[in-house]
Design an enzyme around this catalytic site. Structure first.
Site, PDB file in Angstrom:
ATOM      1  N   ASP A 197       0.845  -1.203   0.000  1.00 14.74           N
ATOM      2  CA  ASP A 197       0.000   0.000   0.000  1.00 14.74           C
ATOM      3  C   ASP A 197       0.875   1.245   0.000  1.00 14.74           C
ATOM      4  OD1 ASP A 197      -2.166  -1.685   0.216  1.00 14.74           O
ATOM      5  OD2 ASP A 197      -2.244  -1.525   2.405  1.00 14.74           O
TER       6      ASP A 197
HETATM    7  N1  URA Z   1      -1.120  -6.031   3.747  1.00 16.72           N
HETATM    8  C1  URA Z   1      -1.633  -4.775   3.800  1.00 16.72           C
HETATM    9  O1  URA Z   1      -2.670  -4.547   4.388  1.00 16.72           O
HETATM   10  N2  URA Z   1      -0.966  -3.791   3.170  1.00 16.72           N
HETATM   11  C2  URA Z   1       0.200  -3.987   2.531  1.00 16.72           C
HETATM   12  O2  URA Z   1       0.773  -3.041   2.001  1.00 16.72           O
HETATM   13  C3  URA Z   1       0.731  -5.286   2.485  1.00 16.72           C
HETATM   14  C4  URA Z   1       0.037  -6.301   3.097  1.00 16.72           C
END
Ligand code: URA
Length: 249
Positions: free
Chosen positions: A106
């Site tokens: 993310d």
């Molecule tokens: N899980 C998440 O919620 N976000 C990420 O960036 C990676 C794994």
């Protein structure tokens, strides 16, 4: 492999643009098997030839691999669309048009992101069938509990109506500083926002997330935030082995 044009081969190896390669060839700076090649349309099999540019030997490779310590604020994309893409962090010598990120982090997640140009390797590393581990350091709004450990381990948590594979939650990743707000989670698949949604399903909230390992590759302690480097031959080989592929090409 088959024969390719000199400018295509050298472009693939990151020597420069077609124009730059044309100029190097015209200047007599490129040799193939010891012969000066001035025509950038000259065709040969790069896997069999000895290529030198300005006296320096170039090792041919079909695919490329690198790791990046992703900072928050960058999107896991190679295109400049809805934010600053992670490729904006790469130095000139690591820039290529064909990088593909291995899974997504993310925008606000930090840590280890692998990039490759090998589509088959990418597919396997991100497909749940191969159960490649992704290890995250997680900071939480509320303390994690032994119940969370049990629920995650049992594999009976559902996201989008589908059960998750068992995951390991380590309540004290640092035994010298036990802190229930700081945990480590190891998952074997990569659903959308998976870590955040797993903790949300337990009534908790992720306040900071960092990927520390992907399969056999760990984020090196000396790779600064925003830093990147090529994978070593050993690291590349370990990735191929993790998904049942014999050898890097
Ligand atoms: N899980 C998440 O919620 N976000 C990420 O960036 C990676 C794994």
């Amino acid at each position: 492999m088959g024969k390719e044009r000199l400018d295509k081969i050298l472009g693939h190896l990151g020597v420069g643009t077609r124009k730059e390669i044309h100029r190097l060839a015209r200047a007599g700076l490129i040799t193939v098997d010891g012969e000066i090649i001035t025509d950038s349309a000259f065709k040969f099999d790069p896997s069999l030839a000895r290529i030198e540019v300005a006296g320096e030997r170039l090792e041919y490779q079909t695919y490329f691999y690198l790791m990046l310590n992703k900072p928050a604020g960058y999107i896991t994309s190679t295109k400049d669309r809805d934010g600053i893409p992670i490729t904006a962090l790469l130095p000139e010598e690591l820039q290529r048009d064909d990088w593909m990120p291995v899974g997504r982090l993310d925008k606000d997640t930090e840590g280890l992101l692998l990039l490759t140009t090998d589509g088959e390797l990418l597919h396997r590393l991100t497909h749940p069938r191969w159960k490649v581990t992704k290890r995250y350091y997680v900071e939480l709004a509320r303390p994690a509990t032994p119940d969370d450990v049990a629920v995650f381990a049992a594999g009976d948590l559902e996201l989008d109506g589908e059960a998750l594979q068992p995951a390991e939650l380590h309540l004290s990743p640092d035994p010298y500083k036990p802190d229930p707000y700081k945990v480590e989670l190891v998952i074997r698949e990569g659903r959308f926002h998976q870590v955040k949604r797993m903790f949300a399903a337990r009534g908790n909230e992720v306040t900071y997330l960092k990927r520390v390992a992907f399969g056999p590759i760990w984020l090196p302690a000396d790779l600064p935030l925003g830093g990147s480097r090529k994978l070593t031959a050993e690291e590349t080989q370990a990735l191929y082995h993790a998904v049942g592929l014999a050898n890097a090409k």
